[in-house]
Scaffold this motif. Structure first.
Motif, mmCIF file in Angstrom:
data_model
loop_
_atom_site.group_PDB
_atom_site.id
_atom_site.type_symbol
_atom_site.label_atom_id
_atom_site.label_comp_id
_atom_site.label_asym_id
_atom_site.label_seq_id
_atom_site.Cartn_x
_atom_site.Cartn_y
_atom_site.Cartn_z
ATOM 1 N N ALA A 144 1.182 5.942 3.315
ATOM 2 C CA ALA A 144 0.644 5.243 4.335
ATOM 3 C C ALA A 144 0.649 3.793 3.526
ATOM 4 O O ALA A 144 0.029 3.477 3.432
ATOM 5 C CB ALA A 144 -0.127 6.269 4.927
ATOM 6 N N SER A 145 1.719 3.037 4.787
ATOM 7 C CA SER A 145 1.152 1.830 4.243
ATOM 8 C C SER A 145 -0.253 1.069 4.387
ATOM 9 O O SER A 145 -0.411 0.132 3.753
ATOM 10 C CB SER A 145 2.022 1.100 4.997
ATOM 11 N N ASP A 146 -1.041 1.638 5.191
ATOM 12 C CA ASP A 146 -1.913 1.244 5.597
ATOM 13 C C ASP A 146 -3.407 1.124 4.664
ATOM 14 O O ASP A 146 -4.359 1.233 4.954
ATOM 15 C CB ASP A 146 -2.400 1.270 6.890
ATOM 16 N N ILE A 147 -2.870 2.262 3.267
ATOM 17 C CA ILE A 147 -4.008 2.940 2.703
ATOM 18 C C ILE A 147 -4.404 1.661 1.535
ATOM 19 O O ILE A 147 -3.339 1.203 1.012
ATOM 20 C CB ILE A 147 -3.818 4.068 2.075
ATOM 21 N N PRO A 148 -5.452 1.760 1.118
ATOM 22 C CA PRO A 148 -5.483 0.131 -0.167
ATOM 23 C C PRO A 148 -4.363 0.448 -1.578
ATOM 24 O O PRO A 148 -4.640 1.174 -1.990
ATOM 25 C CB PRO A 148 -7.021 0.237 -0.593
ATOM 26 N N PRO A 149 -4.131 -0.527 -2.054
ATOM 27 C CA PRO A 149 -2.582 0.200 -2.834
ATOM 28 C C PRO A 149 -3.316 0.835 -4.315
ATOM 29 O O PRO A 149 -2.442 0.982 -4.725
ATOM 30 C CB PRO A 149 -2.751 -2.388 -3.732
ATOM 31 N N ALA A 150 -4.478 0.591 -4.189
ATOM 32 C CA ALA A 150 -4.917 1.672 -5.307
ATOM 33 C C ALA A 150 -4.930 2.895 -5.537
ATOM 34 O O ALA A 150 -4.769 3.824 -5.933
ATOM 35 C CB ALA A 150 -6.213 1.094 -6.422
ATOM 36 N N ILE A 151 -5.390 2.994 -4.289
ATOM 37 C CA ILE A 151 -5.268 4.611 -3.323
ATOM 38 C C ILE A 151 -3.849 4.875 -3.139
ATOM 39 O O ILE A 151 -3.031 5.824 -3.526
ATOM 40 C CB ILE A 151 -5.896 5.256 -2.023
ATOM 41 N N PHE A 152 -3.087 3.920 -2.984
ATOM 42 C CA PHE A 152 -1.195 4.475 -2.490
ATOM 43 C C PHE A 152 -0.876 4.644 -3.847
ATOM 44 O O PHE A 152 0.105 6.181 -4.630
ATOM 45 C CB PHE A 152 -0.877 3.385 -1.930
ATOM 46 N N THR A 153 -1.021 3.749 -5.272
ATOM 47 C CA THR A 153 -0.897 4.161 -5.972
ATOM 48 C C THR A 153 -1.108 5.191 -6.687
ATOM 49 O O THR A 153 -0.204 6.380 -7.463
ATOM 50 C CB THR A 153 -0.789 2.907 -7.533
ATOM 51 N N GLU A 154 -2.335 5.884 -6.879
ATOM 52 C CA GLU A 154 -2.364 7.075 -7.009
ATOM 53 C C GLU A 154 -2.094 8.069 -6.575
ATOM 54 O O GLU A 154 -2.088 9.284 -7.696
ATOM 55 C CB GLU A 154 -4.830 6.957 -6.462
ATOM 56 N N GLN A 155 -1.541 8.139 -5.635
ATOM 57 C CA GLN A 155 -0.867 9.268 -4.406
ATOM 58 C C GLN A 155 0.182 9.753 -5.314
ATOM 59 O O GLN A 155 0.935 9.951 -6.001
ATOM 60 C CB GLN A 155 -1.196 8.780 -3.293
ATOM 61 N N VAL A 156 1.045 7.729 -5.345
ATOM 62 C CA VAL A 156 2.287 8.031 -6.151
ATOM 63 C C VAL A 156 2.138 8.453 -7.563
ATOM 64 O O VAL A 156 3.159 9.593 -7.493
ATOM 65 C CB VAL A 156 3.241 6.634 -7.151
ATOM 66 N N ARG A 157 1.371 8.372 -8.397
ATOM 67 C CA ARG A 157 1.122 8.821 -9.716
ATOM 68 C C ARG A 157 0.686 10.659 -9.624
ATOM 69 O O ARG A 157 1.407 11.393 -10.692
ATOM 70 C CB ARG A 157 -0.034 8.064 -10.737
#
Length: 343
Positions: free
Chosen positions: A55-68
């Motif tokens: 989701a676009s509204d989550i913090p960048p660090a969490i977004f990166t964690e989700q992708v990894r």
């Protein structure tokens, strides 16, 4: 397990927010959806109101964690090697329910990525017999294609979203109510009379501009010119009527950046006391009619709420719902369409 490969891709998607007929609010969410064999995976899950972890509204660090995590570069968040594929759009709490699956490596050299054993899960352990999606998957993705799509998100190539709207009109009280409603569902809103002298960097923050009916064509042209000179491509909304839920629905439609061919709700016409609705997959559709009486009071009618099969449908509207100046809003979990009632 089948040796055939499924194609894997990503595309921008939206969970449509809005002001509902009963007065409740539904939060707007932008996210990246999974495209499997050319179609959103979400569409295979019946009428599910959910968003992916991207989701676009989550913090960048969490977004990166989700992708990894999806790349299997991190431990699975749930027991038994299970990963959240779609979750609650309001709170992302597992207790509300989530679609999960096992993600693992396979094939020669472990190059492939396999998604299997999809299930609806509300606690730490999934019951595949009771809550499994037995008709979905397993999917085998080629490693290079899979990694390239997800790695692009880490390289800053995530589909961009601009969740701010510039409201331009003469009725300040109405604009204030509209701005408050938009902010409540997660969309930023600013009020102005024009866009003269606004720096280009500020204009780039907007995804849409909404004009009130009192704004002249000359004033609209000037606003468009300001955005063009700044090199900013935005959607323009011509307000149909001074009805806040209706205007919110128009703005939601304007902010939808998902590819047209990957939408569930693809058509709406309103004429002669009927609504014509077209959908591409089974989904719940809600139709709401609004009309203004002679004293410009707003009347709201919930005229249909049910699951429609793919295709075109004609739905009769109550004559009380389409008196005078009337409008129809069609809504699914992922999109909104608005039409004025033709006479």
């Amino acid at each position: 397990m089948s040796a055939e490969y499924a194609t894997f891709g990503l595309a921008p998607a939206m969970r449509a927010g809005g002001v509902l007929a009963n007065g409740d609010y539904q939060v707007h969410r932008d996210f990246v959806d999974f495209i499997v064999d050319g179609r959103p995976l979400l569409f295979q899950l019946s009428d599910l109101d959910a968003v992916s972890p991207l989701a676009s509204d989550i913090p960048p660090a969490i977004f990166t964690e989700q992708v990894r995590s999806l790349l299997l570069e991190a431990d699975p968040p749930l027991p038994d090697g299970r990963y959240v594929i779609y979750g609650c759009p309001e709170c992302a709490d597992l207790a509300c329910g989530a679609v999960t699956a096992i993600i693992e490596r396979g094939g020669q050299g472990g190059e492939d990525y396999i998604w299997r054993d999809f299930a609806w899960q509300t606690d730490e352990h999934a019951d595949l017999e009771l809550n499994g999606y037995h008709g979905i998957g397993p999917f085998r993705f080629q490693g290079a294609e899979y990694r390239q799509a997800l790695a692009a998100l880490l390289d800053g190539e995530a589909p961009g979203t601009r969740r701010r709207v510039l409201l331009i009109g003469a009725r300040v009280a109405l604009l204030a109510k509209l701005a408050a409603a938009l902010r409540t569902i997660g969309i930023g809103a600013d009020i102005a009379h024009d866009a003269n002298g606004v720096p280009a960097d500020e204009l780039r923050a907007y995804g849409a501009v909404a004009f009130g009916r009192a704004i002249t064509q000359e004033e609209r042209t000037a606003v468009r010119r300001s955005f063009e000179q700044a090199g900013v491509d935005v959607a323009y909304v011509e307000g149909l009527a001074p009805i806040v839920p209706l205007l919110v629905a128009q703005i939601e439609h304007a902010l939808d950046r998902s590819p047209a061919q990957q939408r569930r709700l693809t058509g709406l016409v309103a004429a002669d006391g009927e609504a014509g609705v077209e959908v591409t997959s089974p989904c719940r559709v809600r139709l709401t009619a609004y009309h203004l009486d002679r004293l410009y009071r707003t009347h709201t009618h919930e005229v249909f709420d049910g699951v429609l099969e793919p295709g075109r449908h004609r739905i009769a509207l109550d004559s009380k719902a389409v008196k005078g100046e009337s409008f129809v809003v069609a809504r699914t979990a992922g999109s909104v369409l608005v039409e004025a009632m033709a006479r």
